[in-house]
Design an enzyme around this catalytic site. Structure first.
Site, mmCIF file in Angstrom:
data_model
loop_
_atom_site.group_PDB
_atom_site.id
_atom_site.type_symbol
_atom_site.label_atom_id
_atom_site.label_comp_id
_atom_site.label_asym_id
_atom_site.label_seq_id
_atom_site.Cartn_x
_atom_site.Cartn_y
_atom_site.Cartn_z
ATOM 1 N N ASP A 1 29.656 58.306 66.432
ATOM 2 C CA ASP A 1 30.027 59.717 66.383
ATOM 3 C C ASP A 1 29.518 60.379 67.658
ATOM 4 O OD1 ASP A 1 30.968 61.706 63.880
ATOM 5 O OD2 ASP A 1 29.945 62.711 65.536
ATOM 6 N N ASP B 1 38.714 59.500 62.086
ATOM 7 C CA ASP B 1 38.626 60.527 61.040
ATOM 8 C C ASP B 1 38.278 61.822 61.757
ATOM 9 O OD1 ASP B 1 38.411 61.904 58.693
ATOM 10 O OD2 ASP B 1 36.578 60.926 58.016
ATOM 11 N N CYS C 1 41.304 65.758 57.049
ATOM 12 C CA CYS C 1 41.273 66.401 55.730
ATOM 13 C C CYS C 1 41.897 67.789 55.857
ATOM 14 C CB CYS C 1 39.865 66.463 55.160
ATOM 15 S SG CYS C 1 38.635 67.258 56.217
#
Length: 429
Positions: A263, A306, A359
């Protein structure tokens, strides 16, 4: 505390959120710290009113003819708690801690306004500026989908198959109302709470401490499964965050092969270490420094992106974010997503997959991003997403929306999950 005191406290918290523009969780925590006399049941009930008021802010305010903390607090009880104007005034009458009773103007508004007569954006409980985004994403079903994002969410769990099976976990959680999830093969669902109820503290369960399950929305579990990670593969989770999907992929792979969790903001990776130890995930390597990524270039079977996004698909759980979101923030997220996709593609080996997930329910962050990426870069083609879905979830064709140009979308009204988008691109070679 009686209902009147709880409602007054909820209005106080809503005023704090509006005045200081702060997250709802922070406001509720601070209220609890400064009102230590309130018991756990009181704090749960106050939190429920606050969250219901934020989820239903447009429709609750419309019922009373004004968008104030008082109006949406009262409106939440009318819309979500089965209260009527009469029952509310009866409950508050004589309670010295309650807010003032509904006055003549408020009673008149309630007597003449029905939720089904409200404007479409009000019934969808979304900001006006988001209306075209919802229309484009959902077509004629956009009001229904917006309204579904304003409902109370369930509590979803993912069984860690490295440690247990679903039947074993269901036995352990038998007193919580837990049932097998409809779609996710390792999913467990505890239904949404009613009224002043609260979900069980599943993280205090011995089964959680032993690593038998993780808290994870069923939609997140579904898109992780669709990634197609298998034993022996080399996988890069490029935006791993706290590691929810990393752990799910590790279990899918049976601890065989390797997953590299990265990340850009390495502080986000901090929770993954305890989660790995508890769950006994042993094929995960944490890659926190950009230089450590270099040897992976062109070698990954799957690169999972993601991507950071508006989180519009999670508004059931984070309703305050719905009202803070702006077009400027959406544009900023789009820029970040483009840059991340451009960087992540270098790690996909010939014949490998670049899997893009958000999302969000907005096309601007989903199919538009994929189309723009493919225009910028040759050599990536969309897989057959209908076949991908049917291969993993046969018999559930109606539970997902397959885009004309590829991609799979999930949403509360359609799949009874949070909103998610996935598109898998195969690199030529």
């Amino acid at each position: 505390m009686r209902l009147g005191g709880r409602l007054a406290a909820a209005i106080e918290v809503l005023e704090d959120i509006g005045r200081r523009h702060r997250p709802v969780a922070d406001a509720l925590k601070d209220w609890g710290l400064s009102h230590r006399f309130a018991g756990g049941g009181d704090r749960a009930a106050i939190g429920n009113i606050v969250y219901d008021a934020l989820r239903r802010r447009r429709s609750a305010g419309w019922l009373l003819g004004q968008d104030t903390p008082r109006a949406i607090g009262f409106g939440a009880l009318l819309l979500e708690w089965g209260q009527t104007a009469q029952s509310l005034n009866d409950a508050l009458d004589g309670d010295k801690f309650a807010p003032p009773l509904l006055d003549a103007d408020e009673l008149k508004a309630l007597a003449t306004r029905r939720p089904e007569d409200a404007p479409e954006a009000v019934r969808a409980d979304i900001p006006d500026w988001c209306e075209p985004l919802f229309e484009r994403a959902f077509g004629e079903a956009w009001v229904e989908e917006g309204a579904a994002l304003a409902t109370r969410p369930p509590l979803d769990l993912r069984v860690n198959t490295l440690q247990a099976d679903r039947g074993k976990v269901l036995v352990e959680l038998a007193d919580t109302g837990a049932k097998s999830a409809r779609l996710a093969p390792q999913g467990i669902r505890i239904p949404p709470i009613d009224g002043d109820g609260r979900h069980p503290n599943v993280q205090a369960e011995p089964a959680f401490q032993k690593g038998w399950f993780e808290v994870q929305d069923e939609g997140s579990q579904i898109v992780a499964a669709l990634t197609g990670a298998e034993a022996g593969m080399q996988v890069l989770d490029y935006c791993a965050g706290a590691g929810g999907k990393t752990l799910a992929l590790s279990a899918e792979m049976g601890n065989r092969g390797q997953i590299f969790a990265h990340d850009a903001e390495k502080a986000r990776l901090a929770p993954i270490f305890d989660r790995m130890r508890r769950s006994e995930n042993r094929n995960i390597q944490i890659v926190s420094k950009p230089a450590e990524l270099a040897p992976l270039s062109g070698h990954m079977d799957i690169v999972l992106v993601d991507a950071p996004c508006t989180g519009s698909g999670t508004w059931r759980r984070r309703p305050d974010a719905k009202w803070r979101l702006t077009q400027r923030q959406l544009d900023q997220r789009k820029g970040e997503q483009s840059a991340i996709l451009d960087a992540a593609k270098a790690f996909v080996k010939p014949g490998g997959l670049l899997v893009y997930i958000t999302c969000s329910v907005f096309d601007a962050e989903n199919s538009d991003q994929v189309a723009a990426f493919r225009e910028r870069h040759d050599g990536f083609s969309a897989v057959d997403h209908r076949a991908l879905w049917d291969g993993h979830f046969p018999g559930h064709a109606a539970a997902a929306r397959i885009g004309a140009a590829g991609g799979i979308s999930l949403s509360p009204a359609l799949s009874a999950t949070d909103g998610f988008y996935l598109c898998a691109l195969r690199r030529s070679g």
